[in-house]
Design a protein around this motif. Structure first.
Motif, mmCIF file in Angstrom:
data_model
loop_
_atom_site.group_PDB
_atom_site.id
_atom_site.type_symbol
_atom_site.label_atom_id
_atom_site.label_comp_id
_atom_site.label_asym_id
_atom_site.label_seq_id
_atom_site.Cartn_x
_atom_site.Cartn_y
_atom_site.Cartn_z
ATOM 1 N N LEU A 123 10.780 -6.514 -17.227
ATOM 2 C CA LEU A 123 11.691 -6.848 -18.327
ATOM 3 C C LEU A 123 12.842 -5.848 -18.431
ATOM 4 C CD1 LEU A 123 9.105 -8.022 -20.990
ATOM 5 C CD2 LEU A 123 10.804 -9.439 -19.804
ATOM 6 N N VAL A 124 12.555 -4.567 -18.259
ATOM 7 C CA VAL A 124 13.620 -3.560 -18.329
ATOM 8 C C VAL A 124 14.660 -3.817 -17.239
ATOM 9 C CG1 VAL A 124 14.138 -1.107 -17.956
ATOM 10 C CG2 VAL A 124 12.322 -1.775 -19.536
ATOM 11 N N LYS A 125 14.216 -4.123 -16.031
ATOM 12 C CA LYS A 125 15.168 -4.435 -14.953
ATOM 13 C C LYS A 125 16.014 -5.650 -15.309
ATOM 14 C CE LYS A 125 12.422 -2.399 -11.289
ATOM 15 N NZ LYS A 125 11.443 -2.655 -10.229
ATOM 16 N N ARG A 126 15.383 -6.651 -15.882
ATOM 17 C CA ARG A 126 16.126 -7.854 -16.293
ATOM 18 C C ARG A 126 17.154 -7.502 -17.360
ATOM 19 N NH1 ARG A 126 13.673 -13.603 -18.449
ATOM 20 N NH2 ARG A 126 15.646 -14.422 -19.225
ATOM 21 N N PHE A 127 16.746 -6.720 -18.351
ATOM 22 C CA PHE A 127 17.657 -6.375 -19.443
ATOM 23 C C PHE A 127 18.775 -5.435 -18.976
ATOM 24 C CE2 PHE A 127 13.731 -7.055 -22.280
ATOM 25 C CZ PHE A 127 13.942 -8.417 -22.297
ATOM 26 N N ASP B 170 24.720 -8.202 -19.181
ATOM 27 C CA ASP B 170 26.044 -7.625 -19.451
ATOM 28 C C ASP B 170 26.251 -7.283 -20.927
ATOM 29 O OD1 ASP B 170 26.268 -10.138 -20.517
ATOM 30 O OD2 ASP B 170 28.092 -10.689 -19.461
ATOM 31 N N ALA B 171 25.190 -7.230 -21.698
ATOM 32 C CA ALA B 171 25.291 -6.966 -23.144
ATOM 33 C C ALA B 171 25.712 -5.541 -23.465
ATOM 34 C CB ALA B 171 23.953 -7.259 -23.818
ATOM 35 N N TRP B 172 25.537 -4.604 -22.548
ATOM 36 C CA TRP B 172 25.671 -3.181 -22.863
ATOM 37 C C TRP B 172 27.117 -2.698 -22.959
ATOM 38 C CZ3 TRP B 172 21.136 -2.834 -24.546
ATOM 39 C CH2 TRP B 172 20.073 -3.450 -23.893
ATOM 40 N N GLY B 173 28.049 -3.432 -22.401
ATOM 41 C CA GLY B 173 29.444 -2.984 -22.448
ATOM 42 C C GLY B 173 29.599 -1.645 -21.755
ATOM 43 N N ASP B 174 30.195 -0.681 -22.449
ATOM 44 C CA ASP B 174 30.426 0.634 -21.844
ATOM 45 C C ASP B 174 29.289 1.618 -22.123
ATOM 46 O OD1 ASP B 174 30.933 0.941 -24.545
ATOM 47 O OD2 ASP B 174 32.682 2.216 -24.261
ATOM 48 N N LEU B 175 28.183 1.127 -22.648
ATOM 49 C CA LEU B 175 27.019 1.979 -22.896
ATOM 50 C C LEU B 175 25.951 1.730 -21.834
ATOM 51 C CD1 LEU B 175 26.416 1.556 -26.742
ATOM 52 C CD2 LEU B 175 27.536 3.447 -25.585
ATOM 53 N N THR B 176 25.120 2.713 -21.621
ATOM 54 C CA THR B 176 23.931 2.498 -20.803
ATOM 55 C C THR B 176 22.833 1.971 -21.719
ATOM 56 O OG1 THR B 176 22.980 4.692 -21.172
ATOM 57 C CG2 THR B 176 24.542 4.461 -19.316
ATOM 58 N N MET B 177 21.797 1.438 -21.123
ATOM 59 C CA MET B 177 20.676 0.950 -21.916
ATOM 60 C C MET B 177 20.033 2.107 -22.688
ATOM 61 S SD MET B 177 17.852 -1.657 -20.489
ATOM 62 C CE MET B 177 16.321 -1.890 -21.325
ATOM 63 N N ARG B 178 19.963 3.276 -22.094
ATOM 64 C CA ARG B 178 19.385 4.451 -22.776
ATOM 65 C C ARG B 178 20.253 4.865 -23.964
ATOM 66 N NH1 ARG B 178 14.632 6.179 -20.980
ATOM 67 N NH2 ARG B 178 14.304 6.292 -18.759
ATOM 68 N N GLU B 179 21.574 4.839 -23.793
ATOM 69 C CA GLU B 179 22.458 5.172 -24.908
ATOM 70 C C GLU B 179 22.260 4.179 -26.049
ATOM 71 O OE1 GLU B 179 26.192 7.316 -22.607
ATOM 72 O OE2 GLU B 179 26.112 5.122 -22.704
ATOM 73 N N TYR B 180 22.157 2.893 -25.693
ATOM 74 C CA TYR B 180 21.884 1.891 -26.722
ATOM 75 C C TYR B 180 20.555 2.166 -27.401
ATOM 76 C CZ TYR B 180 20.540 -2.178 -29.237
ATOM 77 O OH TYR B 180 20.092 -2.979 -30.251
ATOM 78 N N ASP B 181 19.544 2.562 -26.651
ATOM 79 C CA ASP B 181 18.230 2.852 -27.204
ATOM 80 C C ASP B 181 18.331 3.919 -28.294
ATOM 81 O OD1 ASP B 181 15.462 2.727 -27.557
ATOM 82 O OD2 ASP B 181 15.019 3.967 -25.807
#
Length: 140
Positions: free
Chosen positions: A19-23, A27-38
């Motif tokens: 699931l993490v790989k899929r997420f 393209d939802a993150w824009g200029d953020l990484t998934m960790r930054e969003y977290d």
């Protein structure tokens, strides 16, 4: 029973990884990484500013990596770093208004993708049971 428990653990890790790989590919993150969003998401759930150590309990990063990530988010104006009134040596973290706006914007898209992924694999009853089981495992 040990074999079953370990098999369940491996299945949970495999599901998480998939699931993490899929997420991450979304393209939802824009200029953020998934960790930054977290980090933004975690701060959005906090009713008041928190210290770095408290934030670190909820985000899977080492303290030095978390500190650098928070520095980047603060430099971009998404996270505020304010002195801790209870301990002037400490810093308390919170979302800025732009940080809250960004979290909500990305969060809405991410929530739709999470919903699609989970509803594609699980029935409504299974989703309810899955949530209950995960909450049970998350209790200390």
């Amino acid at each position: 029973m040990t074999v079953t428990a370990n098999s369940a653990w491996e299945a949970l890790l495999e599901a998480h990884s998939t699931l993490v790989k899929r997420f991450q590919a979304d393209d939802a993150w824009g200029d953020l990484t998934m960790r930054e969003y977290d980090v933004l998401y975690t701060l959005s759930k906090c009713p008041e500013p928190v210290r770095l150590g408290e934030l670190n309990r909820h985000v899977l990063l080492s303290q030095p990596a978390m500190s650098r990530l928070v520095d980047r988010l603060a430099a971009r104006g998404l996270v505020a770093r304010d002195p801790d009134p209870a301990d002037r040596r400490g810093v308390r973290l919170s979302l800025t208004a732009p940080g809250r706006d960004r979290q909500r914007q990305i969060g809405a898209r991410h929530a739709r993708e999470v919903s699609r992924a989970l509803r594609a694999a699980l029935t409504p009853d299974e989703l309810t049971q899955f949530e209950e089981l995960c909450r049970k495992l998350a209790k200390d």
